[in-house]
Design a protein around this motif. Structure first.
Motif, PDB file in Angstrom:
ATOM      1  N   ASN A  99       0.870  -1.167   0.000  1.00  0.00           N
ATOM      2  CA  ASN A  99       0.000   0.000   0.000  1.00  0.00           C
ATOM      3  C   ASN A  99       0.909   1.220   0.000  1.00  0.00           C
ATOM      4  O   ASN A  99       1.375   1.646   1.054  1.00  0.00           O
ATOM      5  CB  ASN A  99      -0.909   0.002   1.236  1.00  0.00           C
ATOM      6  N   LEU A 100       1.200   1.728  -1.171  1.00  0.00           N
ATOM      7  CA  LEU A 100       2.164   2.807  -1.288  1.00  0.00           C
ATOM      8  C   LEU A 100       1.600   4.099  -0.725  1.00  0.00           C
ATOM      9  O   LEU A 100       0.511   4.525  -1.084  1.00  0.00           O
ATOM     10  CB  LEU A 100       2.576   2.993  -2.743  1.00  0.00           C
ATOM     11  N   ALA A 101       2.359   4.715   0.165  1.00  0.00           N
ATOM     12  CA  ALA A 101       1.971   5.988   0.759  1.00  0.00           C
ATOM     13  C   ALA A 101       2.306   7.108  -0.219  1.00  0.00           C
ATOM     14  O   ALA A 101       3.194   6.969  -1.047  1.00  0.00           O
ATOM     15  CB  ALA A 101       2.719   6.186   2.071  1.00  0.00           C
ATOM     16  N   PRO A 102       1.593   8.250  -0.114  1.00  0.00           N
ATOM     17  CA  PRO A 102       1.888   9.361  -1.025  1.00  0.00           C
ATOM     18  C   PRO A 102       3.258   9.996  -0.768  1.00  0.00           C
ATOM     19  O   PRO A 102       3.814  10.636  -1.627  1.00  0.00           O
ATOM     20  CB  PRO A 102       0.770  10.360  -0.758  1.00  0.00           C
ATOM     21  N   PHE A 103       3.794   9.825   0.437  1.00  0.00           N
ATOM     22  CA  PHE A 103       5.139  10.308   0.720  1.00  0.00           C
ATOM     23  C   PHE A 103       5.784   9.387   1.753  1.00  0.00           C
ATOM     24  O   PHE A 103       5.105   8.768   2.556  1.00  0.00           O
ATOM     25  CB  PHE A 103       5.148  11.760   1.216  1.00  0.00           C
ATOM     26  N   PRO A 104       7.113   9.282   1.724  1.00  0.00           N
ATOM     27  CA  PRO A 104       7.806   8.361   2.636  1.00  0.00           C
ATOM     28  C   PRO A 104       7.904   8.928   4.046  1.00  0.00           C
ATOM     29  O   PRO A 104       7.860  10.131   4.260  1.00  0.00           O
ATOM     30  CB  PRO A 104       9.188   8.216   2.006  1.00  0.00           C
ATOM     31  N   ASP A 105       8.077   8.054   5.002  1.00  0.00           N
ATOM     32  CA  ASP A 105       8.221   8.416   6.405  1.00  0.00           C
ATOM     33  C   ASP A 105       9.652   8.882   6.650  1.00  0.00           C
ATOM     34  O   ASP A 105      10.591   8.104   6.495  1.00  0.00           O
ATOM     35  CB  ASP A 105       7.884   7.200   7.269  1.00  0.00           C
ATOM     36  N   VAL A 106       9.839  10.140   7.055  1.00  0.00           N
ATOM     37  CA  VAL A 106      11.188  10.665   7.283  1.00  0.00           C
ATOM     38  C   VAL A 106      11.802  10.119   8.569  1.00  0.00           C
ATOM     39  O   VAL A 106      12.997  10.263   8.791  1.00  0.00           O
ATOM     40  CB  VAL A 106      11.200  12.216   7.299  1.00  0.00           C
ATOM     41  N   ASN A 107      11.002   9.478   9.414  1.00  0.00           N
ATOM     42  CA  ASN A 107      11.507   8.884  10.655  1.00  0.00           C
ATOM     43  C   ASN A 107      11.626   7.362  10.560  1.00  0.00           C
ATOM     44  O   ASN A 107      11.890   6.705  11.568  1.00  0.00           O
ATOM     45  CB  ASN A 107      10.593   9.237  11.825  1.00  0.00           C
ATOM     46  N   TRP A 108      11.426   6.805   9.370  1.00  0.00           N
ATOM     47  CA  TRP A 108      11.448   5.356   9.227  1.00  0.00           C
ATOM     48  C   TRP A 108      12.801   4.799   9.679  1.00  0.00           C
ATOM     49  O   TRP A 108      13.850   5.374   9.424  1.00  0.00           O
ATOM     50  CB  TRP A 108      11.194   4.943   7.776  1.00  0.00           C
ATOM     51  N   GLY A 109      12.752   3.687  10.358  1.00  0.00           N
ATOM     52  CA  GLY A 109      13.959   3.015  10.802  1.00  0.00           C
ATOM     53  C   GLY A 109      14.321   3.287  12.241  1.00  0.00           C
ATOM     54  O   GLY A 109      15.054   2.518  12.858  1.00  0.00           O
ATOM     55  N   LEU A 110      13.811   4.370  12.810  1.00  0.00           N
ATOM     56  CA  LEU A 110      14.167   4.702  14.187  1.00  0.00           C
ATOM     57  C   LEU A 110      13.579   3.710  15.186  1.00  0.00           C
ATOM     58  O   LEU A 110      14.170   3.459  16.217  1.00  0.00           O
ATOM     59  CB  LEU A 110      13.698   6.123  14.530  1.00  0.00           C
TER      60      LEU A 110
END
Length: 185
Positions: A99-110
């Protein structure tokens, strides 16, 4: 929407110092009989790429990047050379849908842990970069349904040097380091 990059290193001695991966690059080329570093490259492509950049009040820069496909191929053109590659695709024969989001998560991976391996990722390929004002950097890379054919990890080290050294060391041309030296004088 799509991005293609051909990464080539400059010849030894071009910058004030050589990248740490230079011996790896030269050894890789010597193995296959390529005489010049300019005759070979690492090619990277991303499809349906989205990017989100946030700079907060504390001057903390966060960059999120996601794509439905990510491909890295050795640019060696010799027919006798096994082509090294890394690939991520959004739909691996219908086995996994995103389910592709319209923009990526800038906090992903934390907040990722062991559960990320089982749960999968929200995007097939994603990167989050967090850069502090004093130039410390944390990079998180995630790839779901990864496929790779590598003889060794030299291609990965070359890419890490290609992009990482620009942001970490002034000898490789980032203007912030030049500005910092000018301010100190």
């Amino acid at each position: 929407e799509d991005l293609r990059v051909e990464c080539k290193h400059d010849v030894p001695g071009y910058f004030s110092e050589d990248p740490p991966s230079m011996p790896i690059i030269q050894k890789m080329f010597d193995k296959v009989g390529i005489s010049s570093i300019s005759d070979c490259s690492v090619n990277m492509s991303l499809k349906n790429i989205v990017c989100h950049i946030v700079n907060d009040e504390d001057a903390l820069l966060r960059v999120g990047l996601a794509a439905t496909e990510f491909n890295v191929r050795s640019g060696q053109t010799e027919s006798t050379i096994f082509t090294q590659h890394i690939a991520v695709r959004s739909d691996n024969n219908g086995k996994h849908k995103f389910n592709l989001a319209p923009f990526p998560d800038v906090n992903w991976g934390l907040d990722c842990g062991r559960n990320t391996i089982v749960d999968g990722l929200p995007q097939p390929f994603q990167i989050s970069v967090i850069l502090t004002p004093d130039m410390y950097c944390m990079i998180n890379v995630g790839a779901d349904m990864l496929e790779a054919g590598l003889v060794d990890l030299s291609m990965v080290w070359i890419l890490l040097d290609y992009f990482g050294l620009y942001f970490k060391q002034g000898a490789f041309g980032h203007p912030a380091f030049l500005l910092e030296r000018m301010v100190e004088k």
